[in-house]
Design a protein around this motif. Structure first.
Motif, PDB file in Angstrom:
ATOM      1  N   GLU A 112      -6.237   8.566  -8.600  1.00 28.05           N
ATOM      2  CA  GLU A 112      -7.411   8.762  -7.772  1.00 28.05           C
ATOM      3  C   GLU A 112      -7.600   7.599  -6.815  1.00 28.05           C
ATOM      4  N   LYS A 113      -7.800   7.922  -5.552  1.00 25.09           N
ATOM      5  CA  LYS A 113      -7.961   6.934  -4.476  1.00 25.09           C
ATOM      6  C   LYS A 113      -6.794   5.957  -4.444  1.00 25.09           C
ATOM      7  N   GLY A 114      -5.602   6.435  -4.835  1.00 25.05           N
ATOM      8  CA  GLY A 114      -4.441   5.569  -4.937  1.00 25.05           C
ATOM      9  C   GLY A 114      -3.551   5.522  -3.718  1.00 25.05           C
TER      10      GLY A 114
ATOM     11  N   LEU B  94      -7.546  10.588  -2.056  1.00 27.36           N
ATOM     12  CA  LEU B  94      -7.032   9.680  -1.026  1.00 27.36           C
ATOM     13  C   LEU B  94      -8.055   8.639  -0.619  1.00 27.36           C
ATOM     14  N   LYS B  95      -7.554   7.452  -0.297  1.00 30.49           N
ATOM     15  CA  LYS B  95      -8.409   6.415   0.284  1.00 30.49           C
ATOM     16  C   LYS B  95      -8.761   6.766   1.715  1.00 30.49           C
ATOM     17  N   LEU B  96      -7.734   7.144   2.479  1.00 27.89           N
ATOM     18  CA  LEU B  96      -7.932   7.410   3.897  1.00 27.89           C
ATOM     19  C   LEU B  96      -6.859   8.369   4.410  1.00 27.89           C
TER      20      LEU B  96
ATOM     21  N   LEU C  59      -3.002   6.216   0.816  1.00 31.65           N
ATOM     22  CA  LEU C  59      -3.393   6.604   2.161  1.00 31.65           C
ATOM     23  C   LEU C  59      -2.536   7.809   2.522  1.00 31.65           C
ATOM     24  N   SER C  60      -2.973   8.587   3.480  1.00 28.89           N
ATOM     25  CA  SER C  60      -2.184   9.727   3.932  1.00 28.89           C
ATOM     26  C   SER C  60      -2.062   9.664   5.440  1.00 28.89           C
TER      27      SER C  60
ATOM     28  N   ARG D  79       0.848  -1.195   0.000  1.00 33.49           N
ATOM     29  CA  ARG D  79       0.000   0.000   0.000  1.00 33.49           C
ATOM     30  C   ARG D  79       0.882   1.244   0.000  1.00 33.49           C
TER      31      ARG D  79
END
Length: 93
Positions: free
Chosen positions: A53-55, A86-88, A57-58, A22
């Motif tokens: 896009e949505k690639g 972001l995913k999360l 986590l931060s 990830r």
């Protein structure tokens, strides 16, 4: 006199790390002064779009960091620009 808890020679950073396949955009401003932390958040806006896009986590480590209105404004700007990609996002400290 203001003292910092940052280790001598370290600076706030923003980098992509790979954890178990990830991608995580890790922004480390722990112990930083606001004027030192702003460039790390500027780098965030460069790195996040490279992951699609949505690639990603931060994760932001802000333990013992100092904040002022300029840094808060920069964080709001970065969140507004990157949150859709972001995913999360996580903020600790």
């Amino acid at each position: 006199m203001e003292t910092s808890t940052m280790t001598v020679g370290t600076r706030p950073t923003c980098e992509i790390i790979d954890y178990q396949g990830r991608k995580i955009v890790f922004t480390d401003i722990a112990g930083a002064r606001p004027e030192d932390a702003i460039p790390a958040f500027e780098r965030t806006t460069v790195l996040v779009p490279t992951l699609g896009e949505k690639g990603a986590l931060s994760l932001v480590d802000a333990k013992d960091a100092r904040f002022n209105k300029d840094l808060i404004s920069k964080i709001k700007e970065v969140v507004k620009r990157t949150i859709p990609m972001l995913k999360l996002p996580l903020f600790v400290g």
